[in-house]
Write a protein that holds these residues in place. Structure first.
Motif, mmCIF file in Angstrom:
data_model
loop_
_atom_site.group_PDB
_atom_site.id
_atom_site.type_symbol
_atom_site.label_atom_id
_atom_site.label_comp_id
_atom_site.label_asym_id
_atom_site.label_seq_id
_atom_site.Cartn_x
_atom_site.Cartn_y
_atom_site.Cartn_z
ATOM 1 N N UNK A 99 0.839 -1.207 0.000
ATOM 2 C CA UNK A 99 0.000 0.000 0.000
ATOM 3 C C UNK A 99 0.868 1.249 0.000
ATOM 4 N N UNK A 100 1.774 1.327 0.976
ATOM 5 C CA UNK A 100 2.629 2.513 1.075
ATOM 6 C C UNK A 100 3.591 2.609 -0.102
ATOM 7 N N UNK A 101 4.043 1.441 -0.605
ATOM 8 C CA UNK A 101 4.930 1.451 -1.763
ATOM 9 C C UNK A 101 4.240 2.030 -2.989
ATOM 10 N N UNK A 102 2.963 1.759 -3.137
ATOM 11 C CA UNK A 102 2.225 2.302 -4.277
ATOM 12 C C UNK A 102 2.097 3.807 -4.199
ATOM 13 N N UNK A 103 1.885 4.317 -2.985
ATOM 14 C CA UNK A 103 1.769 5.763 -2.805
ATOM 15 C C UNK A 103 3.112 6.431 -3.084
ATOM 16 N N UNK A 104 4.189 5.839 -2.562
ATOM 17 C CA UNK A 104 5.520 6.435 -2.763
ATOM 18 C C UNK A 104 5.900 6.403 -4.242
ATOM 19 N N UNK A 105 5.642 5.272 -4.922
ATOM 20 C CA UNK A 105 5.974 5.194 -6.344
ATOM 21 C C UNK A 105 5.096 6.139 -7.158
ATOM 22 N N UNK A 106 3.884 6.410 -6.680
ATOM 23 C CA UNK A 106 3.034 7.377 -7.366
ATOM 24 C C UNK A 106 3.607 8.777 -7.296
ATOM 25 N N UNK A 107 4.171 9.122 -6.144
ATOM 26 C CA UNK A 107 4.773 10.450 -6.016
ATOM 27 C C UNK A 107 6.076 10.551 -6.793
ATOM 28 N N UNK A 108 6.856 9.484 -6.814
ATOM 29 C CA UNK A 108 8.137 9.542 -7.514
ATOM 30 C C UNK A 108 7.959 9.486 -9.019
ATOM 31 N N UNK A 109 6.815 8.965 -9.498
ATOM 32 C CA UNK A 109 6.600 8.903 -10.934
ATOM 33 C C UNK A 109 6.176 10.254 -11.493
ATOM 34 N N UNK A 110 5.800 11.200 -10.636
ATOM 35 C CA UNK A 110 5.446 12.542 -11.104
ATOM 36 C C UNK A 110 6.712 13.229 -11.604
ATOM 37 N N UNK A 111 6.634 13.798 -12.808
ATOM 38 C CA UNK A 111 7.801 14.465 -13.381
ATOM 39 C C UNK A 111 7.834 15.905 -12.872
ATOM 40 N N UNK A 112 8.528 16.092 -11.756
ATOM 41 C CA UNK A 112 8.532 17.405 -11.100
ATOM 42 C C UNK A 112 9.223 18.469 -11.953
ATOM 43 N N UNK A 113 10.234 18.051 -12.750
ATOM 44 C CA UNK A 113 10.951 19.028 -13.565
ATOM 45 C C UNK A 113 10.017 19.690 -14.572
ATOM 46 N N UNK A 114 9.166 18.896 -15.196
ATOM 47 C CA UNK A 114 8.214 19.447 -16.170
ATOM 48 C C UNK A 114 7.223 20.373 -15.476
ATOM 49 N N UNK A 115 6.779 19.986 -14.277
ATOM 50 C CA UNK A 115 5.827 20.822 -13.544
ATOM 51 C C UNK A 115 6.452 22.170 -13.198
#
Length: 44
Positions: free
Chosen positions: A1-17
């Motif tokens: 559960x927590x791994x899915x949340x963490x991977x969801x945040x890390x998959x966001x491309x912050x540089x583009x944002x």
């Protein structure tokens, strides 16, 4: 559960944002300066 949340945040491309946010601020800065100049009758 927590791994899915963490991977969801890390998959966001912050540089583009951050790049899109920077472009938006630059685009909005031009009309903002013109509005301030018009509001103060051309006196900064």
């Amino acid at each position: 559960m927590l791994d899915g949340i963490i991977s969801g945040f890390t998959s966001i491309n912050w540089e583009v944002i951050f790049q899109l946010l920077s472009v938006a601020l630059i685009v909005l800065a031009g009309p903002a300066v013109i509005f301030v100049l018009a509001f103060r009758n051309g006196n900064l």
